[in-house]
Every structure is written in C-alpha cells, then in structure tokens.
Motif scaffolding. Structure first.
Motif, PDB file in Angstrom:
ATOM      1  N   TYR A 100       0.846  -1.183   0.000  1.00  0.00           N
ATOM      2  CA  TYR A 100       0.000   0.000   0.000  1.00  0.00           C
ATOM      3  C   TYR A 100       0.884   1.237   0.000  1.00  0.00           C
ATOM      4  N   THR A 101       0.375   2.294  -0.606  1.00  0.00           N
ATOM      5  CA  THR A 101       1.130   3.534  -0.760  1.00  0.00           C
ATOM      6  C   THR A 101       0.404   4.672  -0.070  1.00  0.00           C
ATOM      7  N   PRO A 102       1.155   5.671   0.446  1.00  0.00           N
ATOM      8  CA  PRO A 102       0.511   6.816   1.101  1.00  0.00           C
ATOM      9  C   PRO A 102      -0.403   7.559   0.135  1.00  0.00           C
ATOM     10  N   ALA A 103      -1.579   7.868   0.593  1.00  0.00           N
ATOM     11  CA  ALA A 103      -2.561   8.609  -0.197  1.00  0.00           C
ATOM     12  C   ALA A 103      -3.592   9.171   0.771  1.00  0.00           C
ATOM     13  N   PHE A 104      -4.545   9.891   0.209  1.00  0.00           N
ATOM     14  CA  PHE A 104      -5.648  10.410   1.026  1.00  0.00           C
ATOM     15  C   PHE A 104      -6.935  10.179   0.252  1.00  0.00           C
ATOM     16  N   GLN A 105      -7.521   9.010   0.493  1.00  0.00           N
ATOM     17  CA  GLN A 105      -8.754   8.641  -0.183  1.00  0.00           C
ATOM     18  C   GLN A 105      -9.714   8.009   0.824  1.00  0.00           C
ATOM     19  N   PHE A 106     -10.999   8.114   0.512  1.00  0.00           N
ATOM     20  CA  PHE A 106     -12.037   7.602   1.398  1.00  0.00           C
ATOM     21  C   PHE A 106     -12.585   6.261   0.915  1.00  0.00           C
TER      22      PHE A 106
END
Length: 284
Positions: A47-53
C-alpha cells in the motif's frame, strides 16, 4: 475545600508518566492507524501513502454492513443477557453470609483467570456431539440421540455470556452491597411482594449503575475475536474477526485500519457515555 491551581511545571510531574505512556501506546499507534486507513492498496499486499475515502466507502456495501450490524446486535444481546442474569444473582449474593460471598467471589475470579482460548475450547467440547451435554440428555431420556450444538449463534452467545458474566457481577456487586436493606423491608411492610419490591426499589436505585454496566459489557463483547471463530460459522464472525482477516489473510491493511478506527471510535464514544452516566450517578 478548594483545589489549588498548579504553580509551576513541577506540579505537573505526577501526570507526566501516565501522559507519556498514553501518548506512546495509544495516541501514536491510533494516529498511525488513522493515517494508514486513508492509504491506497496496491497489488501483492502493498500500500502507498494517499488520502482517499475508498476504504471507508466499503462500509456502505451490503456484506460489511451485515457484519457490522451482526457485531452490534451480538454485543447488545450479550450485554442484556449478562445484566439480566447478573442483577438477581448479585442481589442474592449480597444477601448471603460473608463466607458464602467470599466463596462465590473466589469462584468468579477463578473464571476470570481463564483465557478466551480455554473458554472457547471448553465450550466447544461441552457443545459437541461426542462429549457434549446432549449425551446427558440422552441418558436422561429427554433426547433420542446426541447431537452437536455448534457451530451456531446460540453457542457463540453462550460462550460470550459465560466470559462476560463474572465482570458484570463484579461491577454490580459494590453498588448492590451499598443498598440500604431497609428500603426493601419498607416496601415489604407496605404489602409489596419480594419480586415487586425488587423491581420497584432495587432496580430504580441501580439505574445509573445498570446503564454503565450495559455499556461496559457491550464494549467488552464488541471486541470479541476468538469465540465467534471457535463456536460459530463465518456468518457469526464479528468485526474484530474481519479486521484480522483483512489485515493478515487478505493483506489489505488500509481497509483493516479503517475498520479498526471505526471500532475504536465506537468504543471511545461508549466509554464517554459510561463516564457521563457515572457522573450523573454521583450527582444524584
């Protein structure tokens, strides 16, 4: 008696160590879990850093809604069953002699020393077909043949109630012991039956304690992990089991973190309700 305000930083020294422990073992891990819950899952379990819901949006699906609904329903049922069984038991226990109370309390504490693994395998044996309690019913002529009582919802409920029952009694015991026995005696003098005196005098006097106990047992049951797996079917798995499945077997750490965040927030909200109920009880 008024409490003096802290005059220097040294006055905060007694709470420094608890604050550090709370930060290291709760705040930082919880903040990390919140951050991971917004990450994006990649192939092969990475998994990669992100900002998702997207991880939180999966709660809307029918499958996870059913798991969440079942977890809440099971926790509520366990809490209600424990309180319904523990209130009369603890009331009668408080009316026993001191020696009898000590014996029962030691027995309850011995149950608390059992791990969830031991409780799960013990009940899986008692509810099995070969060595279960149905063999006694066959010997008594009540049943024609022995049969297994698990995996089933009843087996999961029985095991969880057995595990949470001692905690419920130990929480209710101090409040019931402090009750003034003259209140029930006055009700009996006015013509109330023992059962009516119990429900019209004892239960209302324990209203705040019962509320706090229900919330405590609900929180305890909501985090149950092993018993639903040992005594139930996959449709009886709770949210805690699903979190482990997503994190370890499905390698979907972001979604597992999102479910864990939700579970922690629900628990913290219920703890806050317990504190509020306790303060109202002290004020009353």
């Amino acid at each position: 008696m008024r409490r003096e305000k802290p005059q220097s930083l040294l006055d905060y020294a007694p709470i420094a160590f608890p604050a550090i422990m709370l930060t290291v073992f709760f705040v930082i891990p919880f903040a990390t879990m919140i951050a991971v819950s917004f990450f994006q899952r990649e192939q092969a379990g990475f998994y990669t850093p992100a900002f998702q819901f997207a991880n939180y949006e999966r709660f809307i699906s029918l499958f996870f809604a059913n798991v969440l609904g079942f977890s809440l329903m099971l926790a509520i049922t366990v809490a209600i069953c424990c309180v319904l069984l523990a209130v009369p038991f603890t009331y009668l226990l408080a009316r026993m002699s001191r020696k009898a109370q000590i014996v029962w309390l030691v027995a309850l504490l011995s149950v608390l020393s059992l791990s969830e693994v031991i409780i799960g395998f013990a009940w899986s044996t008692l509810l099995s077909r070969t060595a279960g309690i149905t063999n006694l019913l066959v010997a008594a002529g009540i049943m024609a043949e022995a049969k297994a009582l698990l995996p089933s919802f009843g087996a999961v409920l029985t095991g969880m109630v057995y595990q949470a029952f001692p905690y419920t009694v130990l929480v209710l015991y101090p409040a019931i012991v402090r009750l003034d026995p003259t209140l029930t005696e006055a009700a009996r003098t006015l013509g109330a039956s023992p059962l009516k005196a119990f429900f019209t005098v004892v239960v209302p006097a324990l209203r705040n304690t019962l509320t706090a106990t229900l919330i405590m047992v609900f929180i305890f049951a909501l985090g149950s992990y092993l018993l639903p797996q040992l005594l139930g079917r996959p449709q009886h798995w709770t949210l805690s089991v699903l979190i482990t499945d997503q994190a370890i077997y499905q390698s979907n750490m972001p979604f597992a973190a999102a479910m864990a965040v939700f579970l922690v927030l629900v628990t913290l909200g219920l703890v806050a309700l317990t504190v509020i109920a306790g303060r109202k009880g002290e004020a009353a």
